[in-house]
Design a protein around this motif. Sequence first.
Motif, short mmCIF file in Angstrom:
data_model
loop_
_atom_site.label_atom_id
_atom_site.label_comp_id
_atom_site.label_asym_id
_atom_site.label_seq_id
_atom_site.Cartn_x
_atom_site.Cartn_y
_atom_site.Cartn_z
N LEU A 122 59.25 17.61 16.98
CA LEU A 122 58.05 17.41 17.80
C LEU A 122 57.48 18.75 18.23
O LEU A 122 56.28 18.91 18.39
CB LEU A 122 58.36 16.55 19.03
N LEU A 123 58.36 19.75 18.42
CA LEU A 123 57.87 21.10 18.71
C LEU A 123 57.11 21.63 17.51
O LEU A 123 56.02 22.19 17.64
CB LEU A 123 59.03 22.05 19.00
N ALA A 124 57.71 21.42 16.33
CA ALA A 124 57.03 21.87 15.12
C ALA A 124 55.68 21.20 15.00
O ALA A 124 54.69 21.82 14.63
CB ALA A 124 57.90 21.55 13.90
N GLN A 125 55.64 19.92 15.37
CA GLN A 125 54.37 19.21 15.30
C GLN A 125 53.34 19.79 16.27
O GLN A 125 52.16 19.89 15.95
CB GLN A 125 54.58 17.73 15.60
N ALA A 126 53.81 20.17 17.46
CA ALA A 126 52.88 20.76 18.43
C ALA A 126 52.23 22.00 17.82
O ALA A 126 51.01 22.19 17.93
CB ALA A 126 53.61 21.11 19.72
N HIS A 127 53.04 22.83 17.17
CA HIS A 127 52.46 24.01 16.53
C HIS A 127 51.49 23.62 15.43
O HIS A 127 50.41 24.17 15.33
CB HIS A 127 53.58 24.89 15.94
N ARG A 128 51.91 22.64 14.62
CA ARG A 128 51.07 22.26 13.50
C ARG A 128 49.75 21.70 14.00
O ARG A 128 48.69 21.97 13.46
CB ARG A 128 51.80 21.24 12.65
N GLU A 129 49.82 20.89 15.07
CA GLU A 129 48.58 20.28 15.56
C GLU A 129 47.62 21.31 16.11
O GLU A 129 46.42 21.20 15.95
CB GLU A 129 48.89 19.23 16.62
N VAL A 130 48.19 22.29 16.82
CA VAL A 130 47.30 23.34 17.34
C VAL A 130 46.61 23.99 16.17
O VAL A 130 45.40 24.24 16.17
CB VAL A 130 48.09 24.38 18.15
N LEU A 131 47.38 24.26 15.12
CA LEU A 131 46.81 24.95 13.97
C LEU A 131 45.81 24.09 13.23
O LEU A 131 44.69 24.51 12.97
CB LEU A 131 47.94 25.33 13.00
N GLN A 159 60.94 11.31 36.15
CA GLN A 159 59.75 11.92 35.61
C GLN A 159 59.98 13.41 35.49
O GLN A 159 60.60 14.04 36.31
CB GLN A 159 58.56 11.67 36.55
N ALA A 160 59.48 13.95 34.40
CA ALA A 160 59.49 15.39 34.23
C ALA A 160 58.21 15.71 33.49
O ALA A 160 57.71 14.88 32.74
CB ALA A 160 60.70 15.84 33.43
N SER A 161 57.67 16.85 33.72
CA SER A 161 56.41 17.17 33.06
C SER A 161 56.69 17.53 31.61
O SER A 161 57.80 17.93 31.25
CB SER A 161 55.75 18.34 33.76
N SER A 162 55.68 17.35 30.78
CA SER A 162 55.86 17.69 29.38
C SER A 162 56.19 19.18 29.23
O SER A 162 56.88 19.58 28.30
CB SER A 162 54.62 17.34 28.59
N GLY A 163 55.71 20.00 30.17
CA GLY A 163 56.00 21.44 30.12
C GLY A 163 57.50 21.70 30.25
O GLY A 163 58.07 22.53 29.55
N LEU A 164 58.16 20.94 31.12
CA LEU A 164 59.61 21.08 31.26
C LEU A 164 60.32 20.66 29.99
O LEU A 164 61.23 21.33 29.53
CB LEU A 164 60.11 20.21 32.41
N PHE A 165 59.87 19.53 29.41
CA PHE A 165 60.46 19.09 28.16
C PHE A 165 60.30 20.17 27.10
O PHE A 165 61.22 20.48 26.36
CB PHE A 165 59.78 17.81 27.65
N PHE A 166 59.10 20.74 27.05
CA PHE A 166 58.82 21.76 26.05
C PHE A 166 59.81 22.91 26.21
O PHE A 166 60.42 23.37 25.24
CB PHE A 166 57.38 22.24 26.20
N ASP A 167 59.97 23.39 27.45
CA ASP A 167 60.87 24.52 27.69
C ASP A 167 62.30 24.19 27.30
O ASP A 167 62.99 25.00 26.68
CB ASP A 167 60.82 24.93 29.17
N MET A 201 49.58 27.84 23.76
CA MET A 201 48.73 26.73 23.32
C MET A 201 49.56 25.57 22.80
O MET A 201 49.21 24.41 23.00
CB MET A 201 47.75 27.22 22.25
N ALA A 202 50.67 25.88 22.13
CA ALA A 202 51.52 24.80 21.63
C ALA A 202 52.07 24.00 22.79
O ALA A 202 52.19 22.79 22.73
CB ALA A 202 52.65 25.36 20.79
N LYS A 203 52.37 24.69 23.88
CA LYS A 203 52.91 24.00 25.05
C LYS A 203 51.90 22.98 25.58
O LYS A 203 52.27 21.88 25.98
CB LYS A 203 53.25 25.03 26.12
N ARG A 204 50.63 23.35 25.57
CA ARG A 204 49.63 22.40 26.04
C ARG A 204 49.47 21.22 25.09
O ARG A 204 49.31 20.09 25.51
CB ARG A 204 48.30 23.10 26.27
N GLN A 205 49.49 21.53 23.78
CA GLN A 205 49.35 20.45 22.80
C GLN A 205 50.51 19.48 22.94
O GLN A 205 50.38 18.29 22.69
CB GLN A 205 49.31 21.04 21.39
N PHE A 206 51.66 19.98 23.38
CA PHE A 206 52.85 19.16 23.50
C PHE A 206 52.67 18.05 24.54
O PHE A 206 53.37 17.05 24.51
CB PHE A 206 54.06 20.05 23.86
#
Lengths: 217, 826
Positions: free
Chosen positions: B751-760, B732-740, B702-707
């Motif tokens: 920003l990863l931490a933020q993705a988790h926080r936002e999901v929560l 161009q690269a997808s946000s999923g690649l950036f996340f990985d 889910m964090a990956k999607r929020q990212f």
Amino acid sequence: MIASIAGEDLELCVERAVYWPRRRMLLIADPHFGKAASFRALGVYVPHGTTTSALERINTLIIQKQPEHLVFLGDFLHAREGRNVETFTDLASWRASHAAVTMQIVRGNHDKRTGDPPAYVGIDFVDGPIIEPPFVLMHHPIASEQGYVLAGHIHPCATLVGPAHQRVRLPCFAFGTQVGILPAFGEFTGCAEVAKASDTHIWVVADDHILRVDIPR
Amino acid sequence: MNEIEAWFASRGWSSLAFQREVWNEYLGGSSGLIHSATGTGKTLAAWCGPLIEFLDARPERSETGKKVRRSTAPPLRVLWITPLRALAADTLASLSAPIVELGIPWTIESRTGDTAPSQRARQGKRLPTALVTTPESVTLLLTRPDARDIFNDLKAIVVDEWHELMGTKRGVQVELALARFRTLAPDARTWGLSATIGNLDDAAHALLGTQGTARIVEGAKSKRIIVDSLIPPVVERFPWAGHLGTQMVPQVVAAIEEGQTSIVFTNTRSQTEIWYQAILAARPEWAGTIALHHGSLDRKRRDWVENGMRSGTLRCVVATASLDLGVDFSPVDRVLQIGSPKGVARILQRAGRSGHRPGELSRITCVPSNALELLEVAAVRDGFESGVIEGRLQVERPLDVLAQHVVTVALGGGFLADELLREVRTTRAYSELTDDEWHWVLRFVGTGGESLGAYPEYARLEIENGRYVLNNRELARRHRMSIGTIVSDAHIVVQFQGGRVLGSVEESFVARMKAGDRFFFAGTPLVFIRVRDMRAWVRRAPNTRGAIPRWMGSRMPLSGELAHLLRNRLGEAANGIYRGAELQSVEQLLKIQQKWSGIPHPDELLIERIKTRDGFHLFIYPFEGRLVHEGLAALFAYRLSKLTPISFVMSSNDWGFELLSPTEPPLDQALSVIQSDATDPFLLSPHHLAHDIPASLNAAEMAKRQFREIARVAGLVFPGFPRSGKTARQLQASSGLFFDVFEKYEPGNLLLAQAHREVLERQLERSRLGRTLERLSQSRVVLTEPKRFTPFSFPLLIDRTRNRVSSEKLADRIKRMQLALEKAAG
């Protein structure tokens, strides 16, 4: 995992490469070195480490398989903006540490726009194809009269579905009757769903396993 | 002030007490927040203060009716921020009236994404005296190199419909812009206009920052509102989910015929297209007098629709939230709501679209899209009868928006780091910003990443005379284009081959199409030809079969307040009490539910276990709204998967969620107390959440999607390189690649931490999740094993989202699988 292709045994490796034992040749497609650096050069932030980690994966393969030859099937470098001294220095010292292995790059579409790596990196490049009977080594997966084509370019992946709506998408090797496509070696690359014809054989890379999947009839 | 009073009188009005209060507060130098129901005079309350101020200071006036020249009009004095560009034109018209009629020598214009380039160029040279604009356009103004000068004369900033903006990243964008204005124009006063919401103090605080004090002025009391529903003649055994509820078309058409002008609200853009087609099919003779309206339509079409509503020439408009706000359509006398009402505040707002004059009656008629939604209508009525109204959640220091803002300020004249930090901390959203986070953002936008200086090729900001500035023109251009992509996915323009632009759809929808595919857009059946130059080229289809685009972003959950009311209503039904027309009409359906499985009391948790050819289904009904259910589904799947290797597919709706697995889940074990230090059932325990929730979110990606959204706002993913082609694609690269890549090579990336926080915090409403588990762990579990799908489970079965959790080895998992033979990229 051994696949029998055009009468030869090819080893499909979980590192997303092919090893051909009879010719002691390692094949790697689409590493896209310097992709992260080209993003940074254009003001898009990507962390370091993708190049080093890719080179370490090749090191693992070289130690395991002890190849005499290494051929890159195109898209060695990603973009002109990613050409920087740091990446080339890393590549050159890595190259020097495997002096006994011959290395060649078949130029891909990205390489043609990006330009070849400088001579001090120490890797030969050709426009291709390289003929290694029964195989033809090239970048674009297009059938050839000169033999069975091993190529990259597509970054193939396959979607698998299972009971209870299970679904997973994985990078794969796709071998047709005249052309075999390798998965992209680079990590920071996308992938495209591979065309599924009934005469194509597909092996997916599932973490540390290579698994053959059948096309349902 | 006398002139304004005289102007009111000339229109046959008299000013209201709360309007005079606002004027006096404004003239006395105060900022504040005005809340009242729509159509009660908020606009003039905020607008006349600056007018009186000007008239009192400069008594001479130009002749009325004489054209005011841009060059002699006063420089920018009033900035009017509106959340929707659809509102800008209407607002402009109502603000212009007193200016023109009182002969005030001001220019007033709008500036939004729709503004013509020629107008923009004129505004680039000199801004009008009053500017009506959107948050994105305000941010764009702040990127101008002369941003430090153009706001010198700014006296007032009005933020319209503030309740819509707050609690979103666009709202945070506005908070940051307002903080900028507090620095650039210290004399300017800020006034917000808001509907009545549950947390007005928070709203004022967010608007005015942490420094000043806020006046909260209450406007006119809300109007009389009637909420009723169209009850289907035959309530079928199963809810009609999957049939999109168009069985109700005859009754809806009859209701439209009763009124002069109606708005039919739906919850999603796809539903507007579906209902527009259905109504047209039922009444072909209405062609030309019914229309549809949603945010993806082209400006010209929206204008046409809005004018038709104002003049009363349209009989009916099918719309989404794009017509929720402020526009005054006086002829509208009937409002219908298709599908779940979702919340009390939302229904009040939509009801207020009818009877848009002080004193008139507002009426909203709810049309259920499945039978169980009738229960939600009853619960909404319980809510507003007892004065329950929802608050707006707040967004806590989103670093992606801050990163964007820092680049904005660097472009708009540059900044000193300490000064900007002080300014940013005056906003509510960033009042708790730590020094570490601030320095991280500076490095991220300036020199990049964890290790300062390690990436010489990545240096965007330069230091000139101690100020951070951005001089790279290409980066500046890209930044300006990225502003305004905060809320939406990448969009592609839909255009007729060689002709008219229809609007835009999400790229993900177009990506699935191939030449010859059919779809509906803007009420028109279309054939897809191809995508070229960031445009989807189409032609008209000969007949009306086709897919409806699915838009993201409108997946609003049931509010917590409404969920609570709903559980009480169900509790009554469990005791055999069916109050009111809605409940009586679903009595038979609920009795089947009770007979086959059960209806939970408020202190019970119902779980249904069913095995089919598909696999093992668990249906769990906490009745807490879809977002909480998504979190609970991931958490429960994770906890079950800790007991045994198993894979789940999950789906959720507002009532509950389903976990589906190919092997039997260890439910009985999970419902017992299995940890030595615990007192509650393992599955429902409110303990160990600090560990279990992040783990389950990772498992469900889910964090990956929020990212995705974060990557776009922070400028990692740039949606529209105008000169597309191969060079652009290489970047161009997808946000999923950036996340990985971030996860692997820079796990400390904030920003990863933020993705988790936002999901929560936002997506899953963590506090609600925790409270829900407290409740569930105290609940009595009612486990039933129905022989077939129940009325409660059926909608979940159809409505499947894509979350997955697995604790099996990938290789083991895929041994049961086969290749998907659908079309590529499906």
